[in-house]
Design an enzyme around this catalytic site. Structure first.
Site, PDB file in Angstrom:
ATOM      1  N   ARG A 169       0.801  -1.351   0.067  1.00 34.61           N
ATOM      2  CA  ARG A 169      -0.231   0.131  -0.028  1.00 34.61           C
ATOM      3  C   ARG A 169       0.860   1.296  -0.005  1.00 34.61           C
ATOM      4  O   ARG A 169       0.323   2.347  -0.269  1.00 34.61           O
ATOM      5  CB  ARG A 169      -0.848   0.063   1.156  1.00 34.61           C
ATOM      6  CG  ARG A 169      -2.158  -0.965   1.267  1.00 34.61           C
ATOM      7  CD  ARG A 169      -3.145  -0.684   2.264  1.00 34.61           C
ATOM      8  NE  ARG A 169      -2.566  -0.686   3.609  1.00 34.61           N
ATOM      9  CZ  ARG A 169      -3.058  -0.173   4.716  1.00 34.61           C
ATOM     10  NH1 ARG A 169      -4.065   0.663   4.502  1.00 34.61           N
ATOM     11  NH2 ARG A 169      -2.644  -0.399   5.769  1.00 34.61           N
ATOM     12  N   TYR A 170       2.108   1.206   0.220  1.00 34.40           N
ATOM     13  CA  TYR A 170       3.041   2.426   0.545  1.00 34.40           C
ATOM     14  C   TYR A 170       4.236   2.191  -0.492  1.00 34.40           C
ATOM     15  O   TYR A 170       4.775   0.983  -0.674  1.00 34.40           O
ATOM     16  CB  TYR A 170       3.292   2.668   1.977  1.00 34.40           C
ATOM     17  CG  TYR A 170       2.466   2.941   2.891  1.00 34.40           C
ATOM     18  CD1 TYR A 170       2.144   3.967   3.245  1.00 34.40           C
ATOM     19  CD2 TYR A 170       1.747   1.846   3.831  1.00 34.40           C
ATOM     20  CE1 TYR A 170       0.983   4.176   4.218  1.00 34.40           C
ATOM     21  CE2 TYR A 170       0.886   2.087   4.597  1.00 34.40           C
ATOM     22  CZ  TYR A 170       0.475   3.268   4.850  1.00 34.40           C
ATOM     23  OH  TYR A 170      -0.596   3.282   5.711  1.00 34.40           O
ATOM     24  N   ARG A 192       7.249   0.337   1.337  1.00 31.66           N
ATOM     25  CA  ARG A 192       7.267  -0.904   2.371  1.00 31.66           C
ATOM     26  C   ARG A 192       5.998  -1.820   2.056  1.00 31.66           C
ATOM     27  O   ARG A 192       4.996  -1.461   1.366  1.00 31.66           O
ATOM     28  CB  ARG A 192       6.936  -0.469   3.911  1.00 31.66           C
ATOM     29  CG  ARG A 192       6.021   0.558   4.336  1.00 31.66           C
ATOM     30  CD  ARG A 192       6.182   1.593   5.391  1.00 31.66           C
ATOM     31  NE  ARG A 192       5.378   2.270   5.804  1.00 31.66           N
ATOM     32  CZ  ARG A 192       5.063   3.473   5.031  1.00 31.66           C
ATOM     33  NH1 ARG A 192       6.047   3.863   4.286  1.00 31.66           N
ATOM     34  NH2 ARG A 192       4.175   4.374   5.486  1.00 31.66           N
ATOM     35  N   CYS A 214      -3.301 -16.727  15.450  1.00 31.48           N
ATOM     36  CA  CYS A 214      -2.810 -16.019  16.635  1.00 31.48           C
ATOM     37  C   CYS A 214      -2.859 -16.922  17.698  1.00 31.48           C
ATOM     38  O   CYS A 214      -3.818 -17.653  18.092  1.00 31.48           O
ATOM     39  CB  CYS A 214      -3.647 -14.728  16.674  1.00 31.48           C
ATOM     40  SG  CYS A 214      -3.767 -13.698  15.348  1.00 31.48           S
ATOM     41  N   CYS A 261      -8.526 -10.890  19.305  1.00 30.47           N
ATOM     42  CA  CYS A 261      -8.955  -9.627  19.760  1.00 30.47           C
ATOM     43  C   CYS A 261     -10.472  -9.403  19.009  1.00 30.47           C
ATOM     44  O   CYS A 261     -10.608  -9.664  17.936  1.00 30.47           O
ATOM     45  CB  CYS A 261      -8.177  -8.587  19.478  1.00 30.47           C
ATOM     46  SG  CYS A 261      -6.449  -8.895  20.061  1.00 30.47           S
ATOM     47  N   CYS A 297     -10.721  -6.864  16.073  1.00 33.99           N
ATOM     48  CA  CYS A 297      -9.484  -7.067  14.975  1.00 33.99           C
ATOM     49  C   CYS A 297     -10.061  -6.660  13.649  1.00 33.99           C
ATOM     50  O   CYS A 297     -10.873  -7.054  13.436  1.00 33.99           O
ATOM     51  CB  CYS A 297      -8.964  -8.550  15.063  1.00 33.99           C
ATOM     52  SG  CYS A 297      -7.785  -8.960  13.901  1.00 33.99           S
ATOM     53  N   ARG A 308      -8.887  -7.772  10.816  1.00 29.42           N
ATOM     54  CA  ARG A 308      -8.917  -8.684  10.243  1.00 29.42           C
ATOM     55  C   ARG A 308      -9.834  -9.924  10.516  1.00 29.42           C
ATOM     56  O   ARG A 308      -9.374 -11.145  10.243  1.00 29.42           O
ATOM     57  CB  ARG A 308      -7.285  -9.470   9.916  1.00 29.42           C
ATOM     58  CG  ARG A 308      -6.561  -8.505   8.926  1.00 29.42           C
ATOM     59  CD  ARG A 308      -5.422  -8.955   8.399  1.00 29.42           C
ATOM     60  NE  ARG A 308      -4.485  -7.949   7.553  1.00 29.42           N
ATOM     61  CZ  ARG A 308      -3.421  -7.373   8.163  1.00 29.42           C
ATOM     62  NH1 ARG A 308      -2.822  -7.782   9.222  1.00 29.42           N
ATOM     63  NH2 ARG A 308      -2.627  -6.560   7.266  1.00 29.42           N
ATOM     64  N   ASP A 340     -10.587   0.520  13.593  1.00 29.74           N
ATOM     65  CA  ASP A 340     -11.110   0.133  12.047  1.00 29.74           C
ATOM     66  C   ASP A 340     -12.568  -0.088  12.071  1.00 29.74           C
ATOM     67  O   ASP A 340     -13.191  -0.457  13.145  1.00 29.74           O
ATOM     68  CB  ASP A 340     -10.107  -0.776  11.446  1.00 29.74           C
ATOM     69  CG  ASP A 340      -8.386  -0.209  11.458  1.00 29.74           C
ATOM     70  OD1 ASP A 340      -8.390   0.680  10.974  1.00 29.74           O
ATOM     71  OD2 ASP A 340      -7.700  -1.257  11.807  1.00 29.74           O
ATOM     72  N   ASP A 388      -6.487   4.598   9.921  1.00 28.95           N
ATOM     73  CA  ASP A 388      -6.296   4.018   8.997  1.00 28.95           C
ATOM     74  C   ASP A 388      -7.395   4.124   7.929  1.00 28.95           C
ATOM     75  O   ASP A 388      -8.445   3.735   7.986  1.00 28.95           O
ATOM     76  CB  ASP A 388      -5.882   2.361   9.262  1.00 28.95           C
ATOM     77  CG  ASP A 388      -5.170   1.964   8.117  1.00 28.95           C
ATOM     78  OD1 ASP A 388      -4.990   2.343   7.134  1.00 28.95           O
ATOM     79  OD2 ASP A 388      -4.261   0.760   8.655  1.00 28.95           O
ATOM     80  N   LYS A 397      -2.373   5.189   6.627  1.00 31.18           N
ATOM     81  CA  LYS A 397      -2.558   5.746   7.983  1.00 31.18           C
ATOM     82  C   LYS A 397      -2.463   7.370   7.726  1.00 31.18           C
ATOM     83  O   LYS A 397      -1.358   7.584   7.126  1.00 31.18           O
ATOM     84  CB  LYS A 397      -1.710   5.287   8.964  1.00 31.18           C
ATOM     85  CG  LYS A 397      -2.079   3.683   9.274  1.00 31.18           C
ATOM     86  CD  LYS A 397      -1.181   3.086  10.426  1.00 31.18           C
ATOM     87  CE  LYS A 397      -1.238   1.559  10.378  1.00 31.18           C
ATOM     88  NZ  LYS A 397      -0.847   0.904   9.440  1.00 31.18           N
TER      89      LYS A 397
END
Length: 350
Positions: A95-96, A99, A108, A112, A115, A117, A279, A316, A323
């Site tokens: 996206r950048y 990076r 995981c 959470c 989350c 995702r 998000d 974001d 972001k």
């Protein structure tokens, strides 16, 4: 890629949560419905930090399933930050300009409830196979404009230390990279994993890119004895540590809580990095304060903490635009005034 076997004692079902005394039996049916939609897992370390007698316990709120998760509002979306349209090959999000994200797996140690995702994590089939990993690494090698690879997921420290060391070695051999950054909950959620072999896997290769670790932590109580010891092992080994925190209603949306968290992080050699506005993930409205509320909290922190303890409050942008800081503004150019941390305006002429 293989992952570590499941740690004994991790709670993964409504029955587990009821048996552990973390949910009343009357909530079992609700928890089952939530678990069918979104993965559930709570490690023994985090379960031990919860107070079942406290209906507002900030640790329990982050990880125990809630019926509110089944309520999706119109603005929420399964891919809130636009991973999919910016994924040129499996496991890579670009996206950048300088990076990329590399997601070797989507599992995981703990899930959470907020989350971003959450519609994808928990899928063991999301682990990259050898051919997919080769394609991902080839993409990074071919794009010489890249300077940083952010290894995320899922939680990349769920990989065996040998796999992590091999991945660091492969990335370190790409000459245009300056930085390899891992993002993980492991030091807080399952600190026993942070042993000598894992710490060794995260050391920078001499002459290669620096390896950093960003630790996700949202409340000062998450930094118990085991977590502090895990962070010390990493810091003592020379692994630079950053923090990522999500601003969550009912968890850390009080200045006293954020102040205590940032002070604890700095004390344990973790540099506060990002304070994320939540998000627009499905079923997470009950976690989201307003941006104005977040700005007020960050403004209050400015007067309480030194510069090294100040995280950057970021949003974001939905859809993949990236972001941006959304913290308070202190300078009013039209009126040539600047506001101090306590809200008093002062004239400043250029």
């Amino acid at each position: 890629m293989a992952i570590h076997p499941r740690k004994s004692g991790t709670l993964r079902s409504a029955a587990d949560l009821v048996a552990a005394g973390l949910l009343p039996p009357a909530a079992a049916a609700m928890a089952e419905r939530v678990g069918q939609a979104y993965a559930v897992a709570i490690t023994p370390t985090l379960a031990a930090l919860m107070d079942p007698a406290d209906a507002d316990d900030p640790i329990a709120r982050q990880f125990l399933p809630s019926g509110a998760e089944l309520e999706t509002t119109p603005e929420e979306r399964p891919d809130p930050i636009g991973d999919a349209p910016h994924s040129p090959v499996p496991g890579v999000v670009h996206r950048y300009p300088d990076r990329v994200l590399l997601t070797p797996l989507l599992v995981c140690p703990v899930y959470c409830r907020f989350c971003f995702r959450r519609a994808r994590v928990g899928d063991a089939d999301g682990t990259l196979g050898p051919d997919e990993m080769e394609a991902a690494l080839a993409y990074v090698a071919e794009h010489t404009e890249l300077r940083e690879v952010i290894v995320t997921g899922g939680d990349p420290l769920m990989l065996p230390p040998g796999r992590i060391a091999a991945l660091v070695g492969r990335l370190a051999a790409i000459p245009h990279l300056d930085t390899i950054r891992f993002h993980s909950r492991i030091p807080v959620a399952d600190p026993g994993r942070v042993g000598e072999s894992l710490v060794g896997a995260l050391r920078s290769v001499p002459g290669g890119p620096a390896v950093w670790l960003a630790v996700h932590v949202n409340h000062p109580r998450e930094l118990g004895d085991e977590a502090r010891a895990a962070l010390a092992r990493l810091a003592d080994a020379g692994v630079p540590l950053l923090s990522q925190t999500v601003l969550l209603k009912g968890v850390n949306d009080r200045v006293e809580v954020l102040e205590a968290l940032m002070r604890a992080l700095v004390r344990h050699r973790v540099r506060p990095y990002y304070l994320h506005h939540p998000d627009l993930a499905p079923g997470t409205r009950h976690f989201r304060p307003t941006i104005a509320e977040g700005q007020a909290l960050v403004r209050a922190l400015r007067g309480r903490l030194s510069g090294i303890a100040q995280p950057t409050y970021v949003l974001d942008i939905p859809g993949g635009a990236g972001k941006v800081p959304v913290g308070p503004v202190y300078w009013n150019g039209a009126e040539a005034t600047v506001v101090d941390p306590w809200g008093t305006g002062h004239s400043y002429s250029e």
